[in-house]
Design a protein around this motif. Sequence first.
Motif, PDB file in Angstrom:
ATOM      1  N   ALA B  43     -15.265  -9.179 -57.245  1.00 58.07           N
ATOM      2  CA  ALA B  43     -14.016  -9.236 -58.000  1.00 58.07           C
ATOM      3  C   ALA B  43     -12.875  -8.618 -57.198  1.00 58.07           C
ATOM      4  O   ALA B  43     -11.773  -9.168 -57.127  1.00 58.07           O
ATOM      5  CB  ALA B  43     -14.180  -8.517 -59.336  1.00 58.07           C
ATOM      6  N   ALA B  46     -11.968 -10.829 -54.240  1.00 54.60           N
ATOM      7  CA  ALA B  46     -11.200 -11.996 -54.664  1.00 54.60           C
ATOM      8  C   ALA B  46      -9.761 -11.597 -54.955  1.00 54.60           C
ATOM      9  O   ALA B  46      -8.819 -12.259 -54.522  1.00 54.60           O
ATOM     10  CB  ALA B  46     -11.839 -12.620 -55.898  1.00 54.60           C
ATOM     11  N   ALA B  47      -9.582 -10.479 -55.666  1.00 51.19           N
ATOM     12  CA  ALA B  47      -8.232 -10.048 -56.025  1.00 51.19           C
ATOM     13  C   ALA B  47      -7.429  -9.670 -54.783  1.00 51.19           C
ATOM     14  O   ALA B  47      -6.226  -9.911 -54.713  1.00 51.19           O
ATOM     15  CB  ALA B  47      -8.301  -8.870 -56.989  1.00 51.19           C
ATOM     16  N   ALA B  49      -8.053 -10.818 -51.764  1.00 54.37           N
ATOM     17  CA  ALA B  49      -8.174 -11.913 -50.793  1.00 54.37           C
ATOM     18  C   ALA B  49      -8.883 -11.478 -49.519  1.00 54.37           C
ATOM     19  O   ALA B  49      -8.435 -11.746 -48.417  1.00 54.37           O
ATOM     20  CB  ALA B  49      -6.794 -12.502 -50.468  1.00 54.37           C
ATOM     21  N   ARG B  72     -14.407 -18.198 -63.506  1.00 51.34           N
ATOM     22  CA  ARG B  72     -13.042 -17.821 -63.117  1.00 51.34           C
ATOM     23  C   ARG B  72     -13.041 -17.083 -61.789  1.00 51.34           C
ATOM     24  O   ARG B  72     -12.172 -17.278 -60.941  1.00 51.34           O
ATOM     25  CB  ARG B  72     -12.425 -16.935 -64.203  1.00 51.34           C
ATOM     26  CG  ARG B  72     -11.705 -17.714 -65.280  1.00 51.34           C
ATOM     27  CD  ARG B  72     -11.600 -16.919 -66.559  1.00 51.34           C
ATOM     28  NE  ARG B  72     -12.869 -16.941 -67.261  1.00 51.34           N
ATOM     29  CZ  ARG B  72     -13.472 -15.874 -67.760  1.00 51.34           C
ATOM     30  NH1 ARG B  72     -12.926 -14.704 -67.640  1.00 51.34           N
ATOM     31  NH2 ARG B  72     -14.626 -15.982 -68.368  1.00 51.34           N
ATOM     32  N   LEU B  73     -14.052 -16.236 -61.602  1.00 61.12           N
ATOM     33  CA  LEU B  73     -14.166 -15.500 -60.344  1.00 61.12           C
ATOM     34  C   LEU B  73     -14.459 -16.460 -59.194  1.00 61.12           C
ATOM     35  O   LEU B  73     -13.907 -16.336 -58.095  1.00 61.12           O
ATOM     36  CB  LEU B  73     -15.273 -14.445 -60.480  1.00 61.12           C
ATOM     37  CG  LEU B  73     -15.647 -13.625 -59.249  1.00 61.12           C
ATOM     38  CD1 LEU B  73     -14.418 -12.984 -58.629  1.00 61.12           C
ATOM     39  CD2 LEU B  73     -16.655 -12.546 -59.621  1.00 61.12           C
ATOM     40  N   CYS B  75     -13.550 -19.536 -58.893  1.00 59.60           N
ATOM     41  CA  CYS B  75     -12.315 -20.244 -58.540  1.00 59.60           C
ATOM     42  C   CYS B  75     -11.450 -19.378 -57.633  1.00 59.60           C
ATOM     43  O   CYS B  75     -10.877 -19.854 -56.651  1.00 59.60           O
ATOM     44  CB  CYS B  75     -11.506 -20.577 -59.791  1.00 59.60           C
ATOM     45  SG  CYS B  75     -12.278 -21.797 -60.837  1.00 59.60           S
ATOM     46  N   GLU B  76     -11.361 -18.112 -57.992  1.00 61.26           N
ATOM     47  CA  GLU B  76     -10.557 -17.174 -57.210  1.00 61.26           C
ATOM     48  C   GLU B  76     -11.120 -17.056 -55.791  1.00 61.26           C
ATOM     49  O   GLU B  76     -10.383 -17.087 -54.811  1.00 61.26           O
ATOM     50  CB  GLU B  76     -10.619 -15.807 -57.904  1.00 61.26           C
ATOM     51  CG  GLU B  76      -9.567 -14.847 -57.448  1.00 61.26           C
ATOM     52  CD  GLU B  76      -8.570 -14.548 -58.549  1.00 61.26           C
ATOM     53  OE1 GLU B  76      -8.383 -15.410 -59.420  1.00 61.26           O
ATOM     54  OE2 GLU B  76      -7.996 -13.452 -58.532  1.00 61.26           O
ATOM     55  N   VAL B  80      -9.316 -18.147 -52.101  1.00 59.85           N
ATOM     56  CA  VAL B  80      -9.200 -17.221 -50.971  1.00 59.85           C
ATOM     57  C   VAL B  80      -9.861 -17.827 -49.736  1.00 59.85           C
ATOM     58  O   VAL B  80      -9.296 -17.823 -48.638  1.00 59.85           O
ATOM     59  CB  VAL B  80      -9.846 -15.862 -51.321  1.00 59.85           C
ATOM     60  CG1 VAL B  80      -9.955 -14.979 -50.088  1.00 59.85           C
ATOM     61  CG2 VAL B  80      -9.050 -15.166 -52.413  1.00 59.85           C
ATOM     62  N   GLU B 116     -10.811 -27.048 -60.843  1.00 57.56           N
ATOM     63  CA  GLU B 116     -10.320 -26.134 -59.827  1.00 57.56           C
ATOM     64  C   GLU B 116     -11.196 -26.160 -58.577  1.00 57.56           C
ATOM     65  O   GLU B 116     -10.699 -26.240 -57.456  1.00 57.56           O
ATOM     66  CB  GLU B 116     -10.310 -24.725 -60.425  1.00 57.56           C
ATOM     67  CG  GLU B 116      -9.363 -23.780 -59.772  1.00 57.56           C
ATOM     68  CD  GLU B 116      -7.958 -24.324 -59.680  1.00 57.56           C
ATOM     69  OE1 GLU B 116      -7.493 -24.925 -60.661  1.00 57.56           O
ATOM     70  OE2 GLU B 116      -7.346 -24.152 -58.613  1.00 57.56           O
TER      71      GLU B 116
ATOM     72  N   TYR C  62     -11.998  -9.921 -65.120  1.00 56.29           N
ATOM     73  CA  TYR C  62     -12.067 -11.333 -65.504  1.00 56.29           C
ATOM     74  C   TYR C  62     -12.529 -11.582 -66.930  1.00 56.29           C
ATOM     75  O   TYR C  62     -12.768 -12.710 -67.317  1.00 56.29           O
ATOM     76  CB  TYR C  62     -13.008 -12.083 -64.549  1.00 56.29           C
ATOM     77  CG  TYR C  62     -12.451 -12.140 -63.156  1.00 56.29           C
ATOM     78  CD1 TYR C  62     -11.445 -13.041 -62.845  1.00 56.29           C
ATOM     79  CD2 TYR C  62     -12.900 -11.274 -62.174  1.00 56.29           C
ATOM     80  CE1 TYR C  62     -10.907 -13.077 -61.579  1.00 56.29           C
ATOM     81  CE2 TYR C  62     -12.366 -11.305 -60.903  1.00 56.29           C
ATOM     82  CZ  TYR C  62     -11.368 -12.209 -60.612  1.00 56.29           C
ATOM     83  OH  TYR C  62     -10.831 -12.251 -59.366  1.00 56.29           O
ATOM     84  N   HIS C 258      -2.648 -18.050 -54.438  1.00 57.22           N
ATOM     85  CA  HIS C 258      -3.288 -16.747 -54.248  1.00 57.22           C
ATOM     86  C   HIS C 258      -4.117 -16.742 -52.964  1.00 57.22           C
ATOM     87  O   HIS C 258      -4.903 -17.653 -52.734  1.00 57.22           O
ATOM     88  CB  HIS C 258      -4.187 -16.416 -55.440  1.00 57.22           C
ATOM     89  CG  HIS C 258      -4.977 -15.151 -55.258  1.00 57.22           C
ATOM     90  ND1 HIS C 258      -4.404 -13.909 -55.354  1.00 57.22           N
ATOM     91  CD2 HIS C 258      -6.276 -14.937 -54.960  1.00 57.22           C
ATOM     92  CE1 HIS C 258      -5.334 -12.985 -55.130  1.00 57.22           C
ATOM     93  NE2 HIS C 258      -6.476 -13.584 -54.886  1.00 57.22           N
TER      94      HIS C 258
END
Lengths: 489, 246, 293
Positions: B43, B46-47, B49, B72-73, B75-76, B80, B116, C62, C258
């Motif tokens: 997490a 991902a946040a 990058a 969702r994670l 996708c993030e 990246v 996504e 999340y 992002h």
Amino acid sequence: MHLKKGKRSISTVWRLLWKRFYSVNSKTNMHFSRSRKKPVTNFTRTNGLLLSCNGDTFPYLRTLWRYFNAPGNLMFVTTNIVAFMGIVTYNTLVTISSERAFEEQMMAAQVSLAKQREELETTALSLPRDIELRGEEDDIKWEQPDVAHVREDPLVEEQNAKLDTPIKQYTLGDLILNKRENVTDYDSQRAKASIFHMLYAYMLYRDVIQPTTMTQNNNSEEWRREVELLTKGKEVQGTHRRIDVFYDLWNKNFDKIVTSPEKVQNFQLPNWSKYPTILKFICTELHDNSLKTLGEFKQFYGKVRSNEVKKLLGLWLYDHSFLFPHNIYDNRTEEDFYDILINDSMQDNRIFQKYSSIVMNPYNERTQLFFPNVNSPSVNKPVPSISLETYTRLLKGYINLQETGCKYDYNDNIFKLISILKLNCFLQRNKKKHAGPTVRILLPRDEDRSQILGTISQAEKRTCYQILSKNRDVVALLKRISDIQADSS
Amino acid sequence: VTTDVRSRILLSSLNGKMSDALALLRQQQQTSVDVELLHTMLARAAALAHADTIAYMWYQHVMPRRLPVEGRLLCEMAGVALYQDRLFLPAQFLQHYQAMNRDRRTSPEDELIEYELRRIKVEAFARGTMHSTALREKWKVFLQEMDTLPGQPPLRLRDFPQMTKAMGIALMQQDEQAAALALFGRQPLVIKNEWSLPLLLAGVLWHVPGPAQARRVLAEFRQSYRGLPLLDAELVIKRRGFEINT
Amino acid sequence: MKASSKAIKLVLDHLKSTGRVLGSVESGNSATISEKTASVNKQQQLQEKKPSVLQYRSYNPYLVKEDFLSILPENLYKKRGQFTNELDFQLMKVRDPKYFQFKDQYYLFFNDYNSLTEYIKLTKHSRINKIRVKMTPLAQPLPTLLTKLQRYSKNLYNAFRSSEQYFEGLNEKVDVSGEFTTNQLRSILDSVEEIENKSVLVWNIPTKLRSHDILNYFWFYNIRSSFKIYWDDEMKRNLRFISFENSHDAYRFKRNYHGLLAKELLTLSEKGDAADYSLEMDDSKILIEHLSE
């Protein structure tokens, strides 16, 4: 000189016949429908055809053509040519009565099958068949699971500090760590969640339809309350247990839901201390077994004693076999397990059919899971094969089904099994020194069949037949096929 | 992993020092990663990058052990990976996600995630072949992934910046311009989504030298198709200041 | 046949709607829990008030409402997307009131103390991401909590309007009105959610790019306004607040950009010379957070 010449001509005949066999085989249905009304030539051991062999090769050809032109069931004829040619080539060398008797039996079995098919077309057999399986209780000592007590965190008054930076600096003191939980792979957890939820629902259903008079008092107060919630004011008691129907409904409407990645990740077995005996036992076993391989599932299955649960697990495994990884060469335990499953489902038409299709249909993806492969250089890919013992059991299962005389006709399956046995058997050398080679049966896909079977030499085939002819089970089964015919006439 | 090491790894990742956290983790035993550590590191990576951590976690833990990762994670992580040029990862994320959700009727949330992950796979292909392969190939990959999406969601040019850029580079060559126009005619695959072709049109219009060519492109498009949603094409024409009635 | 499948349906329907599985939920009454919370909240006992907000701490940013619903028995046999919310709670991702950063916790707002204890009881053995959930009733009296919430809500609203409003508003006091009701709380949560849906926070957009450059380059999105909410020249860090006309644009903006390298954005927007960015820019990345996440 004479003998050599004869040999050559025989090999030519072989080649011709192979061609003939394949070209005719594709059209069998057509011939079959055209020839359905014609009587089948009755071959028995006493009609003298086989006994007329005397070492000379040419009479065989004549016999062969007579055989071919016989006004009879062509499918029967074509599938028999192979067996017949086996006799021809063999008898040119030496005559051994036991083998010949075996070959004759093989033929006799097929003759009787062909006869039965004729009869079935005129009078379809249909007998009602309703077999209820009684469950036996698993009476295994069970231990109460430990319930971990998690200490509640003391409440912390939040500070109202004014923030001057959006970047928070954490210190070791700030860290709030949870109890370590090991990562678990999705597939095995998914199997556990799926099996647990299915059996929980089944046990509830089983007790809901249990007539009140029969309610066992050894169930806990709590469990009985769960059952009462459902039975109150409903007329559902005393109906038959329908394992198949239950499984279908559950699998269609529930399985996908309880096995979503999110739910599987958060799945854990509930406190099972108040469950009925069988379910307690199941939970204990699910808890102790990692259920990552088919071998581990086999262990789990092996410990279950209730026939109902075994049946549900059999249905479940067929639909969820993709959860277990395939081995490529060493599938000894898996093949043993297949043998067990076939044996357990002998009396159950539906499961038996499902599992037998793993062998009968080489495109069934489960074939690779249950059976070890032979590396075949001719097609440059591993080809699965099945042991004679398991194969015999399969054949026996179909003969049983046929004998019980139910609404289906299993002639075609038996027919197919015999012809696969004849065409696909090969020898596997034993690793132990003193044990002789064993017979196994190849299960190639259609596109590889001719190439792979082409590599099996005549000598090897002959040895196979020799071993087969000494195998009491096989011989007994062939005899039973003939007897079915005798009974039905 | 001792509690101490575990705390230090977590602390580093929470404080945004992903490289330190990763270096520490690499020294540990393979089997020592627990759910919280794995999830928190992913997490944070991902946040922030941090593609190295994402790639390491993916190849060492998530993929070989088939671990579930929140959509969702995922996708993030894919986004990246795309921008840090780990261009093989997005396709693998998609495959992982699809394998776990095999033949499951999906919720709206699942549809968003599937969209996504497929989008990023297409973008990764476009980015990886920015200066190579013909436009036709990129278009084909687009059709394979996006056009086949169940429910036929709207497909918008702004969601494919890498592909748009790749189109611009391709369209600078003469033969590719002709090829682009040819795409309005014979399609490599049967098209299901009404938004697919208009996206191609808008992409071409974004790169044409001037209004004259834009008119010709539009006319060419109209010969073959009518009644498709031209929202993006109109926006592009307006943005470029062309005086054309669509 | 019919009767037997009727019985099967009866059992399966019961399971689907209730999710009752013996042994997965603590049996017995909830006295133990209420005692525990009561002893902690003596002050509130005096005021005859009982907490109706649960706090869940997690480093996982999340989580969404569905995750907190999925662990209730009623949703055990339901698909995500079809979950029910019998206890009717609201979820809020807690952010700091000034820079709107996630504070590693979530609040669950219940209508009353009873539904709160019920939720604790039903989810005592549940897990989220495999970790056993630990919910703590919030000790703060409701008015204190509401004051904080209002401050967050006001700053967010101001930031959404304009940078001037935001910076002026920071020093203003929040009016604390006399009585608080759950309805008030709900309306605050609703308006907060609406603005969060349309707002993103972006780290590391090169300082070379001004607000109009950003509007210009991202012309494909309906951007309302964009301003620097925080910067640290020494560390070469800056944080921008960007608000959009609709939530979909905000969501797409985050998904589409992002993780992009800041220097790549510079070349894309044709604002940087080749020599320029290689010197000035390090490997900082555009990091985008959609506030509704």
